[in-house]
Write a protein that holds these residues in place. Structure first.
Motif, mmCIF file in Angstrom:
data_model
loop_
_atom_site.group_PDB
_atom_site.id
_atom_site.type_symbol
_atom_site.label_atom_id
_atom_site.label_comp_id
_atom_site.label_asym_id
_atom_site.label_seq_id
_atom_site.Cartn_x
_atom_site.Cartn_y
_atom_site.Cartn_z
ATOM 1 N N PHE A 31 -1.292 -32.927 18.846
ATOM 2 C CA PHE A 31 -2.226 -32.546 19.905
ATOM 3 C C PHE A 31 -3.427 -33.478 19.931
ATOM 4 N N ASN A 32 -3.880 -33.877 18.739
ATOM 5 C CA ASN A 32 -5.074 -34.716 18.627
ATOM 6 C C ASN A 32 -4.779 -36.179 18.322
ATOM 7 N N SER A 33 -3.533 -36.581 18.440
ATOM 8 C CA SER A 33 -3.202 -38.004 18.302
ATOM 9 C C SER A 33 -2.543 -38.479 19.597
ATOM 10 N N TRP A 34 -1.236 -38.256 19.734
ATOM 11 C CA TRP A 34 -0.574 -38.643 20.970
ATOM 12 C C TRP A 34 -1.089 -37.854 22.167
ATOM 13 N N GLY A 35 -1.558 -36.610 21.932
ATOM 14 C CA GLY A 35 -2.138 -35.838 23.027
ATOM 15 C C GLY A 35 -3.348 -36.519 23.627
ATOM 16 N N ILE A 36 -4.178 -37.109 22.762
ATOM 17 C CA ILE A 36 -5.357 -37.840 23.243
ATOM 18 C C ILE A 36 -4.940 -39.125 23.943
ATOM 19 N N GLY A 155 3.216 -30.783 20.697
ATOM 20 C CA GLY A 155 1.753 -30.696 20.650
ATOM 21 C C GLY A 155 1.088 -31.812 21.420
ATOM 22 N N SER A 156 1.695 -33.004 21.423
ATOM 23 C CA SER A 156 1.108 -34.116 22.178
ATOM 24 C C SER A 156 1.166 -33.829 23.674
ATOM 25 N N SER A 157 2.230 -33.150 24.115
ATOM 26 C CA SER A 157 2.325 -32.787 25.528
ATOM 27 C C SER A 157 1.285 -31.741 25.894
ATOM 28 N N PHE A 158 1.113 -30.740 25.023
ATOM 29 C CA PHE A 158 0.094 -29.728 25.286
ATOM 30 C C PHE A 158 -1.295 -30.361 25.299
ATOM 31 N N GLY A 159 -1.542 -31.279 24.372
ATOM 32 C CA GLY A 159 -2.818 -31.989 24.390
ATOM 33 C C GLY A 159 -3.002 -32.777 25.667
ATOM 34 N N GLY A 160 -1.894 -33.380 26.129
ATOM 35 C CA GLY A 160 -1.940 -34.143 27.368
ATOM 36 C C GLY A 160 -2.081 -33.290 28.609
ATOM 37 N N VAL A 161 -1.920 -31.980 28.473
ATOM 38 C CA VAL A 161 -2.183 -31.047 29.573
ATOM 39 C C VAL A 161 -3.579 -30.459 29.450
ATOM 40 N N VAL A 162 -3.906 -29.970 28.262
ATOM 41 C CA VAL A 162 -5.176 -29.262 28.060
ATOM 42 C C VAL A 162 -6.372 -30.193 28.268
ATOM 43 N N TYR A 163 -6.364 -31.341 27.611
ATOM 44 C CA TYR A 163 -7.520 -32.237 27.702
ATOM 45 C C TYR A 163 -7.785 -32.738 29.131
ATOM 46 N N PRO A 164 -6.764 -33.215 29.878
ATOM 47 C CA PRO A 164 -7.041 -33.655 31.255
ATOM 48 C C PRO A 164 -7.495 -32.528 32.182
ATOM 49 N N ASN A 265 2.716 -34.488 31.415
ATOM 50 C CA ASN A 265 2.683 -33.986 30.044
ATOM 51 C C ASN A 265 3.262 -32.579 29.929
ATOM 52 N N ALA A 266 3.096 -31.752 30.966
ATOM 53 C CA ALA A 266 3.689 -30.417 30.941
ATOM 54 C C ALA A 266 5.216 -30.508 30.926
ATOM 55 N N ALA A 267 5.762 -31.387 31.746
ATOM 56 C CA ALA A 267 7.223 -31.566 31.771
ATOM 57 C C ALA A 267 7.727 -32.159 30.469
ATOM 58 N N SER A 268 6.850 -32.852 29.760
ATOM 59 C CA SER A 268 7.243 -33.462 28.491
ATOM 60 C C SER A 268 7.436 -32.434 27.384
ATOM 61 N N VAL A 269 6.900 -31.212 27.557
ATOM 62 C CA VAL A 269 7.068 -30.167 26.532
ATOM 63 C C VAL A 269 8.542 -29.837 26.333
ATOM 64 N N PRO A 270 9.264 -29.392 27.379
ATOM 65 C CA PRO A 270 10.703 -29.190 27.168
ATOM 66 C C PRO A 270 11.436 -30.493 26.883
#
Length: 409
Positions: A31-36, A155-164, A265-270
């Motif tokens: 969430f805090n690496s690839w998500g960022i 987690g990186s996908s969720f980070g890529g949704v939440v942060y933006p 990023n949301a589509a990247s979760v599944p």
């Protein structure tokens, strides 16, 4: 060697609260690496709208490229440090640097300041997370390792949704500075959760060199590294430029355009969880080959998109297909590595090679975009590099198991 492998196999398991807490902890490290890294597209768009009269898209993209470069390049140091048992030192250092980098970015008003705070400081911090978030799961999972890594990598996908989404929601209301500080607080809280639940298991840890050149005598490993080098060159172009494409071509409203990256990023979760689940059935390398090929198809389809429905569908498709490109390499590497006590070092060398591609990929895409604002070169570049990745992964597969196509690998 026998003692090392015995120690590793002894600690492997596939269930239990402690094992799944490691997945949760790794989830927030992703969430805090690839998500960022996956979030930089909103910063790219914001900086272009703010500094566009003085900075080119290619110049701005260097900020995100340096972040992704450092995330992967520092694996050459983080890998051996992890193998030597310095897991907690890496997580504490990464937490401090990411949070500090966000706080300093909130105060920036010049390009060089953003380079220092957002590119270098946050980039180094995420680099401390990358190897531990993957390698620790190999201590707890064997047959369900692909699923564990897929869940963690989501987690990186969720980070890529939440942060933006948070950036888009708060920035017009409270300004860039306070919005970025909110991101810093979220990062701190989630990293502290990881620190509180993650537990590295004791194992025989012989001293490892930073670079183990003997690994490149393994032809499958070498081909795999070259394949993912090209994959990382083409991966970031759509992530960095899909929003500005929608805005500049006016095929979507500015408000919807800002949400295209969260859609990716949301589509990247599944796209990360499903391949992780199937990896134990089909084989991670087989799935990775398919993901790279499909990503190439989707990237080229971008050329024919000229309406709102099309760009939304493209964003969802690109996110789903690229999910496996993030979640599957670690699982594939664990199957290519003959000795799991060397996994951290092998991941580190792989990350160093891919970091160079991450550094130049987005700026190359920006240079292809150029002053003409024609996206054709960028679109062709992304598609071609992904198809080349697929070809090289096929060569990796053949070098490992021969031409038998039904073999699980």
């Amino acid at each position: 060697m026998e003692n090392e492998n015995t120690t590793v196999s002894h600690v492997l398991s596939n269930s239990g609260l402690q094992a799944w807490l490691q997945v949760a902890g790794s989830f927030f490290l992703f969430f805090n690496s690839w998500g960022i890294i996956n979030t930089f597209g909103v910063f790219q768009t914001y900086y272009e709208l703010t500094f566009g009269h003085t900075l080119s898209p290619s110049s701005i993209s260097w900020i995100g490229s340096i972040q992704s470069f450092l995330l992967m390049f520092l694996g050459i140091i983080a890998g051996p440090l992890y193998d030597a048992g310095h897991f907690y030192m890496l997580i504490v250092a990464g937490t401090f640097l990411v949070v500090f980098g966000f706080m300093m970015t909130s105060l920036c008003s010049e390009y060089w300041q953003i380079m220092l705070a957002q590119a270098l400081c946050i980039g180094i911090g995420t680099g401390c997370f990358n190897v531990p978030s993957i390698a620790i799961l190999s201590q707890y999972f064997s047959t369900r390792r692909g699923l564990a890594i897929g869940l963690a990598a989501s987690g990186s996908s969720f980070g890529g949704v939440v942060y933006p989404v948070l950036f888009r929601h708060f920035q017009p209301k409270i300004g860039f500075g306070w919005t970025t500080r909110i991101l810093a607080v979220i990062s701190l809280a989630t990293c502290l959760f990881s620190l509180s639940v993650m537990r590295i298991r004791p194992a025989v840890r012989p001293r490892r060199p930073l670079v183990e050149l003997a690994a490149f005598r393994e032809i499958p490993y070498t081909l795999f590294c070259v394949a993912m080098f090209f994959g990382n060159i083409g991966f970031f172009g759509p992530l960095f430029y899909v929003q500005t494409y929608a805005i500049q071509t006016k095929i979507a409203s500015e408000n919807l355009s800002f949400y295209l990256l969260p859609l990716v990023n949301a589509a990247s979760v599944p796209g990360r969880i499903v391949p992780g689940f199937l990896a134990g059935i089909v084989g991670p390398l087989n799935l990775l080959l398919s993901a790279a090929t499909l990503t190439g198809v989707v990237a080229l389809s971008w050329i024919g998109i000229h309406n709102t429905a099309g760009i939304v569908l493209f964003s969802l498709s690109y996110g789903f297909c690229t999910g496996g490109l993030v979640s599957l390499p670690a699982t594939t590497l664990s199957s290519l590595t003959p000795d799991l006590t060397r996994l951290g070092t092998w991941i580190g060398m792989y990350s160093m090679i891919c970091s160079i591609a991450s550094l130049v990929g987005a700026p190359l895409s920006g240079a292809l975009l150029g002053e003409s604002q024609s996206y054709l070169g960028l679109q062709l570049f992304s598609g071609a590099t992904m198809f080349l990745t697929g070809v090289l992964l096929l060569a990796t597969r053949i070098s490992k198991e021969g031409p038998k196509m039904r073999v699980k690998i």
